[in-house]
Each structure stands twice: as C-alpha cells, then as structure tokens.
Design a protein around this motif. Structure first.
Motif, PDB file in Angstrom:
ATOM      1  N   ARG A 495      17.793   9.401  -4.899  1.00 42.36           N
ATOM      2  CA  ARG A 495      16.846  10.501  -4.728  1.00 42.36           C
ATOM      3  C   ARG A 495      15.957  10.699  -5.953  1.00 42.36           C
ATOM      4  O   ARG A 495      15.020  11.500  -5.914  1.00 42.36           O
ATOM      5  CB  ARG A 495      17.602  11.798  -4.436  1.00 42.36           C
ATOM      6  N   LYS A 496      16.223   9.979  -7.023  1.00 41.17           N
ATOM      7  CA  LYS A 496      15.371  10.101  -8.210  1.00 41.17           C
ATOM      8  C   LYS A 496      13.990   9.481  -7.991  1.00 41.17           C
ATOM      9  O   LYS A 496      13.081   9.716  -8.795  1.00 41.17           O
ATOM     10  CB  LYS A 496      16.065   9.452  -9.412  1.00 41.17           C
ATOM     11  N   ILE A 497      13.825   8.692  -6.945  1.00 45.18           N
ATOM     12  CA  ILE A 497      12.516   8.148  -6.573  1.00 45.18           C
ATOM     13  C   ILE A 497      12.280   8.490  -5.107  1.00 45.18           C
ATOM     14  O   ILE A 497      13.191   8.386  -4.281  1.00 45.18           O
ATOM     15  CB  ILE A 497      12.451   6.622  -6.777  1.00 45.18           C
ATOM     16  N   TYR A 498      11.060   8.883  -4.791  1.00 41.69           N
ATOM     17  CA  TYR A 498      10.720   9.193  -3.410  1.00 41.69           C
ATOM     18  C   TYR A 498      10.467   7.906  -2.618  1.00 41.69           C
ATOM     19  O   TYR A 498      10.120   6.864  -3.191  1.00 41.69           O
ATOM     20  CB  TYR A 498       9.476  10.075  -3.352  1.00 41.69           C
ATOM     21  N   PRO A 499      10.603   7.968  -1.298  1.00 40.32           N
ATOM     22  CA  PRO A 499      10.363   6.778  -0.475  1.00 40.32           C
ATOM     23  C   PRO A 499       8.879   6.531  -0.241  1.00 40.32           C
ATOM     24  O   PRO A 499       8.067   7.467  -0.227  1.00 40.32           O
ATOM     25  CB  PRO A 499      11.054   7.143   0.849  1.00 40.32           C
ATOM     26  N   LEU A 500       8.527   5.282  -0.070  1.00 40.79           N
ATOM     27  CA  LEU A 500       7.188   4.957   0.403  1.00 40.79           C
ATOM     28  C   LEU A 500       7.095   5.378   1.867  1.00 40.79           C
ATOM     29  O   LEU A 500       8.066   5.256   2.625  1.00 40.79           O
ATOM     30  CB  LEU A 500       6.926   3.454   0.278  1.00 40.79           C
ATOM     31  N   PRO A 501       5.945   5.894   2.310  1.00 47.24           N
ATOM     32  CA  PRO A 501       5.822   6.351   3.696  1.00 47.24           C
ATOM     33  C   PRO A 501       6.035   5.219   4.705  1.00 47.24           C
ATOM     34  O   PRO A 501       5.545   4.099   4.515  1.00 47.24           O
ATOM     35  CB  PRO A 501       4.393   6.884   3.770  1.00 47.24           C
ATOM     36  N   THR A 502       6.746   5.527   5.768  1.00 42.80           N
ATOM     37  CA  THR A 502       6.947   4.558   6.841  1.00 42.80           C
ATOM     38  C   THR A 502       5.621   4.057   7.376  1.00 42.80           C
ATOM     39  O   THR A 502       5.472   2.869   7.694  1.00 42.80           O
ATOM     40  CB  THR A 502       7.749   5.205   7.979  1.00 42.80           C
ATOM     41  N   SER A 503       4.634   4.945   7.467  1.00 40.27           N
ATOM     42  CA  SER A 503       3.320   4.560   7.999  1.00 40.27           C
ATOM     43  C   SER A 503       2.692   3.450   7.181  1.00 40.27           C
ATOM     44  O   SER A 503       2.052   2.545   7.739  1.00 40.27           O
ATOM     45  CB  SER A 503       2.392   5.776   8.023  1.00 40.27           C
ATOM     46  N   ASP A 504       2.882   3.477   5.856  1.00 42.15           N
ATOM     47  CA  ASP A 504       2.266   2.443   5.028  1.00 42.15           C
ATOM     48  C   ASP A 504       3.077   1.161   5.047  1.00 42.15           C
ATOM     49  O   ASP A 504       2.524   0.068   4.934  1.00 42.15           O
ATOM     50  CB  ASP A 504       2.080   2.946   3.599  1.00 42.15           C
ATOM     51  N   LEU A 505       4.381   1.288   5.167  1.00 41.18           N
ATOM     52  CA  LEU A 505       5.209   0.086   5.303  1.00 41.18           C
ATOM     53  C   LEU A 505       4.845  -0.668   6.577  1.00 41.18           C
ATOM     54  O   LEU A 505       4.841  -1.906   6.603  1.00 41.18           O
ATOM     55  CB  LEU A 505       6.690   0.470   5.326  1.00 41.18           C
ATOM     56  N   SER A 506       4.528   0.070   7.640  1.00 41.53           N
ATOM     57  CA  SER A 506       4.128  -0.566   8.894  1.00 41.53           C
ATOM     58  C   SER A 506       2.761  -1.209   8.776  1.00 41.53           C
ATOM     59  O   SER A 506       2.492  -2.243   9.408  1.00 41.53           O
ATOM     60  CB  SER A 506       4.109   0.474  10.023  1.00 41.53           C
ATOM     61  N   ALA A 507       1.877  -0.604   7.960  1.00 40.50           N
ATOM     62  CA  ALA A 507       0.509  -1.098   7.848  1.00 40.50           C
ATOM     63  C   ALA A 507       0.359  -2.229   6.846  1.00 40.50           C
ATOM     64  O   ALA A 507      -0.552  -3.057   6.970  1.00 40.50           O
ATOM     65  CB  ALA A 507      -0.416   0.052   7.458  1.00 40.50           C
ATOM     66  N   ASN A 508       1.234  -2.266   5.849  1.00 42.20           N
ATOM     67  CA  ASN A 508       1.075  -3.209   4.743  1.00 42.20           C
ATOM     68  C   ASN A 508       2.328  -4.081   4.622  1.00 42.20           C
ATOM     69  O   ASN A 508       3.359  -3.634   4.117  1.00 42.20           O
ATOM     70  CB  ASN A 508       0.834  -2.444   3.438  1.00 42.20           C
ATOM     71  N   PRO A 509       2.252  -5.343   5.045  1.00 44.14           N
ATOM     72  CA  PRO A 509       3.433  -6.225   5.001  1.00 44.14           C
ATOM     73  C   PRO A 509       3.857  -6.595   3.588  1.00 44.14           C
ATOM     74  O   PRO A 509       4.937  -7.175   3.409  1.00 44.14           O
ATOM     75  CB  PRO A 509       2.968  -7.461   5.781  1.00 44.14           C
ATOM     76  N   ASN A 510       3.046  -6.258   2.581  1.00 44.07           N
ATOM     77  CA  ASN A 510       3.399  -6.584   1.200  1.00 44.07           C
ATOM     78  C   ASN A 510       4.405  -5.608   0.596  1.00 44.07           C
ATOM     79  O   ASN A 510       4.937  -5.854  -0.494  1.00 44.07           O
ATOM     80  CB  ASN A 510       2.145  -6.590   0.320  1.00 44.07           C
ATOM     81  N   LEU A 511       4.641  -4.493   1.277  1.00 44.79           N
ATOM     82  CA  LEU A 511       5.462  -3.440   0.687  1.00 44.79           C
ATOM     83  C   LEU A 511       6.930  -3.553   1.087  1.00 44.79           C
ATOM     84  O   LEU A 511       7.250  -3.872   2.227  1.00 44.79           O
ATOM     85  CB  LEU A 511       4.934  -2.066   1.111  1.00 44.79           C
ATOM     86  N   VAL A 512       7.803  -3.266   0.128  1.00 49.98           N
ATOM     87  CA  VAL A 512       9.247  -3.194   0.355  1.00 49.98           C
ATOM     88  C   VAL A 512       9.688  -1.778   0.004  1.00 49.98           C
ATOM     89  O   VAL A 512       9.329  -1.255  -1.061  1.00 49.98           O
ATOM     90  CB  VAL A 512      10.007  -4.214  -0.513  1.00 49.98           C
ATOM     91  N   GLN A 513      10.455  -1.156   0.906  1.00 46.32           N
ATOM     92  CA  GLN A 513      10.888   0.228   0.691  1.00 46.32           C
ATOM     93  C   GLN A 513      11.796   0.346  -0.529  1.00 46.32           C
ATOM     94  O   GLN A 513      12.538  -0.577  -0.885  1.00 46.32           O
ATOM     95  CB  GLN A 513      11.628   0.725   1.938  1.00 46.32           C
ATOM     96  N   ASN A 514      11.722   1.502  -1.178  1.00 47.05           N
ATOM     97  CA  ASN A 514      12.607   1.790  -2.296  1.00 47.05           C
ATOM     98  C   ASN A 514      14.062   1.852  -1.811  1.00 47.05           C
ATOM     99  O   ASN A 514      14.329   2.274  -0.676  1.00 47.05           O
ATOM    100  CB  ASN A 514      12.217   3.119  -2.947  1.00 47.05           C
ATOM    101  N   PRO A 515      15.017   1.447  -2.645  1.00 43.88           N
ATOM    102  CA  PRO A 515      16.421   1.432  -2.231  1.00 43.88           C
ATOM    103  C   PRO A 515      16.900   2.811  -1.776  1.00 43.88           C
ATOM    104  O   PRO A 515      16.494   3.836  -2.312  1.00 43.88           O
ATOM    105  CB  PRO A 515      17.144   0.999  -3.514  1.00 43.88           C
ATOM    106  N   GLY A 516      17.768   2.810  -0.769  1.00 49.31           N
ATOM    107  CA  GLY A 516      18.365   4.037  -0.273  1.00 49.31           C
ATOM    108  C   GLY A 516      17.682   4.620   0.934  1.00 49.31           C
ATOM    109  O   GLY A 516      18.252   5.455   1.644  1.00 49.31           O
ATOM    110  N   TYR A 517      16.443   4.198   1.167  1.00 43.84           N
ATOM    111  CA  TYR A 517      15.683   4.723   2.300  1.00 43.84           C
ATOM    112  C   TYR A 517      15.546   3.686   3.416  1.00 43.84           C
ATOM    113  O   TYR A 517      14.803   3.836   4.331  1.00 43.84           O
ATOM    114  CB  TYR A 517      14.306   5.187   1.836  1.00 43.84           C
TER     115      TYR A 517
END
Length: 517
Positions: A495-517
């Motif tokens: 929880r010390k880092i916020y998650p990247l939005p699901t909407s952007d993960l769906s739009a941008n294949p270059n992104l990997v979600q932060n751990p825990g989310y």
C-alpha cells in the motif's frame, strides 16, 4: 473505459485514444505562430494546475471524472492526506472512503483522476517544449529577442514536467514515461522508479541555469529556488525511491533555498488566507487561485468549504456554505500543547460541538474541524467570492526547507550542522509561540516528524512523511480507523505505492501493474 484526455488537441497520453484527431479547428501552427500565441500556450501549462478546464467550474480537461473533483491539488491532497493520521472525510462518494480504509483498488476514480491529471499536465508541457525548439521557433518566424523569452518559458515548462513526474514517482512508483523527444502518438513505455528519480534530478540540474534567479520571477512562476526545493525534497526521500540515501544532497539544496533571501511571515495564521499572495517572502512557488478567474471546486476552495459543518458559521471563513466533509483524527490535535492555539498558534481547530474521537467517520461532528484555510483577508474582509477561494496554495515554502535540513542532518547527511538545524527549528517555533518559550535545545527524528505535522499539516505531505519514517502501513503506529478498523490496524506493505489504473493497463501494453494489485 479509459479516461480520454482533452483540452489542447494534444493526445500524447497513455490512453486508448491515441489515434483521435483534435476536436477543435485551431492547429498548433496557428497557436504557435506569434510570440503571444506562445505566451498563451505557456499560460495553459501553468493554468492547468489551478483550473479543471478552459470554461470554469463546469468544464474539465479530464473526462470520466466529475469536473468538481478533477482539480490537481484536490486529487493530490486526497491521496496524500486522507490515508493518514491527519484527515478523514465523511462523504460516501464511490472510492473516497477507500483512502482512510487503505483498501483502494486500481479502479479507484480519484486515483485514476490524479494519474490522468498529472499525465495531462505532462502532455501540455511536452507539447510546449517541443514547439519551442530552435527549429520550430525559426519556422514560425519568432525573433531572437522573443526566442530568448520563450526559452525561459521552456525551462519552466520542463520544471513543471519534472514536478509532475515527481508526483507520479512518489505516488505510483513506475508510471508511463514520455517526453518532447517522443513523437506525438507514441505509446509510452514504463519507467522504473529509480530511473525516474535519476531523470528528474538530472532534468532539474540541467534547467537550473536557465531559470530566473530566486525571487525575481513573477509570483506563481517557478525560479531557481523552486528547482532547488524540489531537488531537496526528492533527495530527502531518495532512500524510499532508490534505496540509496543522499541526505548530503538534501542538505546542500535545502540550504541553497534557505540562503536565497526568503523569510518567514510573522504570523502563521496569515499563511492560508485570501490575501496570502502577500506572503511571497515565505512562499517559493504557489498554485494561484482566484475566486473570480479560477473557479472550480478543487484546490483551496475544497480545503475552505469541505472543512465547514456542524455548528460552524460559514461566513466566519469567507464561505457561502459548508460541505461538512473533512476533519482531523485525534492524532493531529494531539501534536499540539493545546487545541485553542493560545500556546502554539499553528493549532487551528474548531472544537465546539465536535467530538475529538471518531466513532462514525460519516458524521461531521466526529473529529475536530480544521480552520487553517480561511477565505478572509488579514483585515477580516471576505475573498472576492463566497463560492470560490482566493487562497493561493504553496507548493514549496521556506519552513519545509528548514525541516529538510534538520532531518537530513539527523540522518547523517554530510555537511549538516546540528546547531544550525536547531536554530532553524526554533525559528518556526518562535513564530508559533510568539516568543522563545517553545524553543528546544535538542532534536531527534521523531521530533522532526511531529514538527512537520505541526508546521505542514493539511498541505499534502503526510503520506510521504509517514512512508519515509516507516509508519504508514505499520501496525506499530496507529490512528483512528487506519485500515478501516476503529482503533487502527496495520495494512499490507504494498500500500506504500498506489496502483496504476486498470484503464491504462488495458490501453497500454507496455505497462506492468505495481505488485500487490
């Protein structure tokens, strides 16, 4: 559905709308055809900090979020203050209680709004910087004299971009990364937190010589001292961002700001008033709000109105009405020797009819109200509007630099002077107490964290501070309703880092979600 970014016809965003055409007929060639056009475009880079859109309170640059909540500082404040020991909010808007409960997801609308707001402001800066290249200035027939002025604008745009990347680095860790060197329409690649830290610090050092000397620029525009202040802030948190502390650098850059001629205003209670533009000797950089010209429901309008409720009289705070939302947990007033402000004048709370303990977060009368933001002048007159605030929001002010110097010194930074650090702290306390009765002869790290709470509360620092001190997610330091438990509870480390939005993960294949989310 991804939030579309609109406003200037520029779509270097990390959404799925990369192939859309501008929605207005005004092209970049027309906008940047004259020196005035450059100045107006530059104003938009700054203006996006204080405005939600081009047409006042009913407009928004960021689609997919309520316009009233899409102001940068309102979103930033929520992310920095609501998950901490300093604040709770009583409303039931979808996602707002996730902050204090510390159970947010990658679909939280406020986190999405903040993420896209920061990316939008980076997009604006990138476009301005790109259009201000020597080649483009020449192609647009801009004279050498005008080009010199525009080059300073460019340095400031680079600073604002670096500031927003610092925000993304601190909150989201590993965001998408795109600069003016990338072609419009490029799908951004992800940058790792350590690499982004190195980029931001390098960028700030590069532009420093090109910026105005401290205290010589227009009020509300960045200068060299703003660059030094951001360098100092980032270096203080370097152990979090990269795992390698650079407290010596935090000392160097905070001292550069301290020695640049800034002074404390004599009365702490003046700092967040409708005429606080008079506090420019203490303020290093501000977001300028104007009750007639920057009308939206974010920024200091939010921090003025949302704190009013219960038996409070809105007129006493320069407001037409209260929103009955924000209050403090008991941990905040407990930092002060009294709640009235008679001893330490930084203690600004409304307690009549308010319970110190919070049994029900949704009840405004549970938790003391904070009266720090008042849309009144020093002489007691109302701001220009009872609906929208005139209070400017300092992004950097001198006391933060005193506190950075002291903390970095205590953490072993080379070149720090403990005696001088104590002197700086006592400057803050002498203003707060009105005399030397609150002076200290020794300080330690826990004292500095508490002093940061007393001096900087509700200014958007607390989450970052608690993370740096190892207290944000820990079960060893609790506050009411931390983690959604009345007595407080530790939460997962991720929880010390916020998650990247699901909407952007769906739009941008270059992104990997932060751990825990």
């Amino acid at each position: 559905m991804a939030m579309a970014i609109a406003g200037s016809g520029i779509f270097m965003s990390c959404t799925k709308n990369l192939d859309r055409l501008p929605t207005n007929a005004l092209t970049a060639t027309q906008v940047y055809s004259t020196p005035l056009g450059y100045k107006l475009a530059f104003a938009k880079v700054y203006g996006s900090f204080a405005m939600t859109g081009n047409n006042g309170s009913g407009s928004g640059d960021i689609q997919g979020i309520d316009f009233g909540t899409s102001d940068f500082f309102r979103l930033y404040w929520n992310a920095q203050e609501l998950p901490t020991d300093e604040a709770v909010v009583g409303w039931g808007d979808a996602g707002i209680q996730d902050f204090h409960n510390m159970n947010w997801s990658s679909n939280n609308p406020f986190l999405q709004g903040l993420y896209y707001r920061s990316m939008y402001q980076i997009t604006l800066a990138n476009d301005f910087i790109r259009q201000s290249s020597d080649a483009n200035l020449s192609a647009h027939g801009i004279s050498a004299t005008d080009a010199t002025v525009i080059h300073q604008y460019t340095a400031e745009a680079r600073f604002l971009r670096a500031y927003q990347y610092s925000v993304l680095m601190d909150l989201f860790g590993n965001p998408p990364f795109v600069t003016d060197a990338d072609a419009i329409g490029t799908i951004p690649k992800q940058i790792q937190r350590k690499d982004l830290f190195n980029y931001v610090q390098s960028e700030l050092k590069t532009i420093e010589p090109q910026m105005a000397a401290p205290k010589t620029n227009e009020y509300g525009r960045a200068d060299q001292a703003a660059a030094w202040a951001l360098l100092a802030r980032n270096y203080l948190n370097d152990s979090v961002y990269t795992g390698v502390p650079h407290y010596d650098s935090a000392i160097i850059y905070s001292k550069k700001v301290i020695d640049a001629g800034y002074t404390l205003v004599p009365n702490y209670g003046w700092l967040m008033l409708a005429d606080n533009y008079l506090d420019k000797n203490e303020f290093i950089l501000t977001i300028n709000y104007d009750g007639l010209k920057t009308q939206n429901y974010g920024g200091t309008t939010y921090l003025n109105h949302a704190c009013i409720g219960g038996s409070m009289t809105a007129a006493d705070y320069g407001a037409g009405g209260g929103w009955s939302g924000l209050r403090a947990t008991k941990n905040l007033p407990d930092l002060f020797p009294d709640f009235t402000g008679n001893v330490d004048k930084r203690s600004q709370f409304y307690t009549s009819g308010q319970n110190m303990d919070i049994n029900d977060i949704t009840q405004f009368t549970d938790g003391y109200a904070v009266t720090k933001y008042r849309n009144k002048t020093r002489l007691g007159a109302n701001g220009q509007s009872l609906d929208y605030s005139d209070i400017d929001m300092p992004i950097f002010r001198l006391p933060e630099m005193y506190l950075i110097y002291a903390e970095a010194t205590l953490r072993g930074g080379a070149g720090g002077d403990n005696t001088l650090a104590i002197q700086y702290i006592n400057k803050l306390r002498e203003r707060a107490y009105g005399n030397a009765s609150g002076d200290v002869t020794s300080i330690d790290l826990n004292f500095i964290l508490d002093e940061r709470g007393r001096e900087l509360y509700w200014e958007g620092f607390r989450r970052t501070d608690l993370i740096r001190y190892g207290k944000f997610v820990s079960g060893t330091y609790l506050w009411p309703w931390k983690g959604g438990v009345k007595s407080g509870s530790g939460v997962q480390d991720f929880r010390k880092i916020y998650p990247l939005p699901t909407s952007d993960l769906s739009a941008n294949p270059n992104l990997v979600q932060n751990p825990g989310y």
